[in-house]
Design a protein around this motif. Structure first.
Motif, mmCIF file in Angstrom:
data_model
loop_
_atom_site.group_PDB
_atom_site.id
_atom_site.type_symbol
_atom_site.label_atom_id
_atom_site.label_comp_id
_atom_site.label_asym_id
_atom_site.label_seq_id
_atom_site.Cartn_x
_atom_site.Cartn_y
_atom_site.Cartn_z
ATOM 1 N N HIS A 2 0.841 -1.192 0.000
ATOM 2 C CA HIS A 2 0.000 0.000 0.000
ATOM 3 C C HIS A 2 0.874 1.239 0.000
ATOM 4 O O HIS A 2 2.083 1.158 0.111
ATOM 5 C CB HIS A 2 -1.021 -0.004 1.135
ATOM 6 C CG HIS A 2 -0.456 0.020 2.506
ATOM 7 N ND1 HIS A 2 -0.606 1.093 3.334
ATOM 8 C CD2 HIS A 2 0.253 -0.885 3.205
ATOM 9 C CE1 HIS A 2 -0.014 0.844 4.484
ATOM 10 N NE2 HIS A 2 0.506 -0.350 4.433
ATOM 11 N N ASP A 3 0.222 2.367 -0.178
ATOM 12 C CA ASP A 3 0.951 3.606 -0.401
ATOM 13 C C ASP A 3 0.874 4.545 0.799
ATOM 14 O O ASP A 3 -0.114 4.561 1.534
ATOM 15 C CB ASP A 3 0.382 4.342 -1.613
ATOM 16 C CG ASP A 3 0.588 3.588 -2.914
ATOM 17 O OD1 ASP A 3 1.344 2.605 -2.940
ATOM 18 O OD2 ASP A 3 -0.010 3.994 -3.926
ATOM 19 N N LEU A 5 1.578 8.736 1.324
ATOM 20 C CA LEU A 5 1.863 10.030 0.727
ATOM 21 C C LEU A 5 2.307 10.958 1.850
ATOM 22 O O LEU A 5 1.652 11.044 2.887
ATOM 23 C CB LEU A 5 0.633 10.607 0.032
ATOM 24 C CG LEU A 5 0.133 9.862 -1.199
ATOM 25 C CD1 LEU A 5 -0.758 8.687 -0.820
ATOM 26 C CD2 LEU A 5 -0.614 10.798 -2.104
ATOM 27 N N LEU A 47 -5.850 6.919 -7.847
ATOM 28 C CA LEU A 47 -5.481 6.900 -6.433
ATOM 29 C C LEU A 47 -6.741 6.656 -5.618
ATOM 30 O O LEU A 47 -7.763 7.295 -5.868
ATOM 31 C CB LEU A 47 -4.860 8.251 -6.044
ATOM 32 C CG LEU A 47 -4.446 8.461 -4.601
ATOM 33 C CD1 LEU A 47 -3.247 7.592 -4.246
ATOM 34 C CD2 LEU A 47 -4.098 9.938 -4.358
ATOM 35 N N PRO A 102 -4.637 4.321 0.998
ATOM 36 C CA PRO A 102 -3.371 5.023 1.190
ATOM 37 C C PRO A 102 -3.446 5.917 2.430
ATOM 38 O O PRO A 102 -4.520 6.364 2.815
ATOM 39 C CB PRO A 102 -3.218 5.875 -0.074
ATOM 40 C CG PRO A 102 -4.179 5.318 -1.054
ATOM 41 C CD PRO A 102 -5.273 4.663 -0.276
ATOM 42 N N GLU A 137 5.154 10.270 -2.900
ATOM 43 C CA GLU A 137 4.363 9.042 -2.790
ATOM 44 C C GLU A 137 5.298 7.846 -2.741
ATOM 45 O O GLU A 137 6.181 7.710 -3.578
ATOM 46 C CB GLU A 137 3.434 8.899 -3.983
ATOM 47 C CG GLU A 137 2.391 9.979 -4.062
ATOM 48 C CD GLU A 137 1.505 9.843 -5.284
ATOM 49 O OE1 GLU A 137 0.959 8.738 -5.524
ATOM 50 O OE2 GLU A 137 1.371 10.842 -6.009
ATOM 51 N N GLU A 139 5.658 3.449 -1.894
ATOM 52 C CA GLU A 139 5.006 2.158 -1.760
ATOM 53 C C GLU A 139 5.980 1.211 -1.079
ATOM 54 O O GLU A 139 7.201 1.361 -1.200
ATOM 55 C CB GLU A 139 4.553 1.603 -3.114
ATOM 56 C CG GLU A 139 5.667 1.261 -4.062
ATOM 57 C CD GLU A 139 5.167 0.746 -5.414
ATOM 58 O OE1 GLU A 139 3.947 0.768 -5.663
ATOM 59 O OE2 GLU A 139 6.009 0.329 -6.213
ATOM 60 N N TRP A 143 6.656 -1.184 6.171
ATOM 61 C CA TRP A 143 7.140 0.178 6.374
ATOM 62 C C TRP A 143 8.312 0.207 7.342
ATOM 63 O O TRP A 143 8.307 0.920 8.333
ATOM 64 C CB TRP A 143 5.996 1.095 6.818
ATOM 65 C CG TRP A 143 5.027 1.235 5.709
ATOM 66 C CD1 TRP A 143 3.826 0.624 5.593
ATOM 67 C CD2 TRP A 143 5.212 1.982 4.515
ATOM 68 N NE1 TRP A 143 3.247 0.945 4.388
ATOM 69 C CE2 TRP A 143 4.077 1.781 3.712
ATOM 70 C CE3 TRP A 143 6.238 2.806 4.035
ATOM 71 C CZ2 TRP A 143 3.924 2.377 2.466
ATOM 72 C CZ3 TRP A 143 6.090 3.396 2.790
ATOM 73 C CH2 TRP A 143 4.947 3.180 2.023
ATOM 74 N N ALA A 148 11.003 1.034 1.426
ATOM 75 C CA ALA A 148 10.025 1.718 0.569
ATOM 76 C C ALA A 148 10.671 2.176 -0.736
ATOM 77 O O ALA A 148 11.887 2.329 -0.834
ATOM 78 C CB ALA A 148 9.436 2.920 1.295
ATOM 79 N N LYS A 151 7.642 6.534 -5.519
ATOM 80 C CA LYS A 151 6.920 6.363 -6.784
ATOM 81 C C LYS A 151 6.771 7.662 -7.549
ATOM 82 O O LYS A 151 6.797 7.677 -8.775
ATOM 83 C CB LYS A 151 5.514 5.821 -6.518
ATOM 84 C CG LYS A 151 5.454 4.388 -6.134
ATOM 85 C CD LYS A 151 4.054 3.866 -5.848
ATOM 86 C CE LYS A 151 2.912 4.562 -6.488
ATOM 87 N NZ LYS A 151 1.603 3.943 -6.191
#
Length: 160
Positions: A2-3, A5, A47, A102, A137, A139, A143, A148, A151
């Motif tokens: 998952h992302d 931001l 998104l 996200p 951003e 991914e 974490w 990571a 992106k």
């Protein structure tokens, strides 16, 4: 996967105390421009609607609220994403977040730069500079430090 931001707040006026500094007119415009850009990406399916979190400082709250107003998303405050907080505390928190939507964090330098360095390179000293209202951003499958991938990096001056 998952992302996440990470956004630096819009341009803020000088002042004291630091936590009470507010956005300038330019900072408000930067936040609005980025909000419209994000909304377009969400509407276009590029998104998913992010879960929104901000520092308790006024300028971060103003920036995040501009995003939330346009996106129609609720805002939560995280007390541990202020300018001088440790990026490791944020990465530890990210490890415990459920998969799904996200996560968007609206915070400050040096934290945003240090956190980017920690997540991608494994070291806060390898961080990146964030112009005001810029969004990075990332991914990752997990974490943890150095796990990571960056992106996309977008700042208001890149948008029409």
């Amino acid at each position: 996967m998952h992302d996440v931001l990470i956004m630096r707040h819009g341009e803020a006026a000088p002042g004291y105390p630091d936590h009470a500094r507010r956005l300038t007119t330019r900072g408000e415009s930067e936040a609005e421009k980025m909000a419209q850009w994000l909304a377009g990406r969400v509407a276009g399916g590029e998104l998913s609607m992010p879960r929104m979190y901000a520092s308790p400082y006024a300028r971060a709250q103003q920036t995040a609220q501009a995003l939330c107003d346009v996106l129609g998303a609720p805002l939560e405050t995280l007390d541990f994403i202020t300018p001088e907080d440790a990026p490791t505390a944020v990465s530890d928190w990210l490890l415990h977040q459920p998969l799904g939507a996200p996560i968007m964090l609206v915070s400050h330098m040096p934290l945003v730069g240090d956190l980017a360095g920690l997540l991608v390179e494994g070291s806060p000293a390898q961080g990146i500079g964030f112009p005001t209202a810029a969004i990075a951003e990332f991914e990752a499958d997990v974490w943890a430090a150095g796990c990571a991938q960056l992106k996309r990096f977008t700042q208001p001056s890149q948008l029409r």
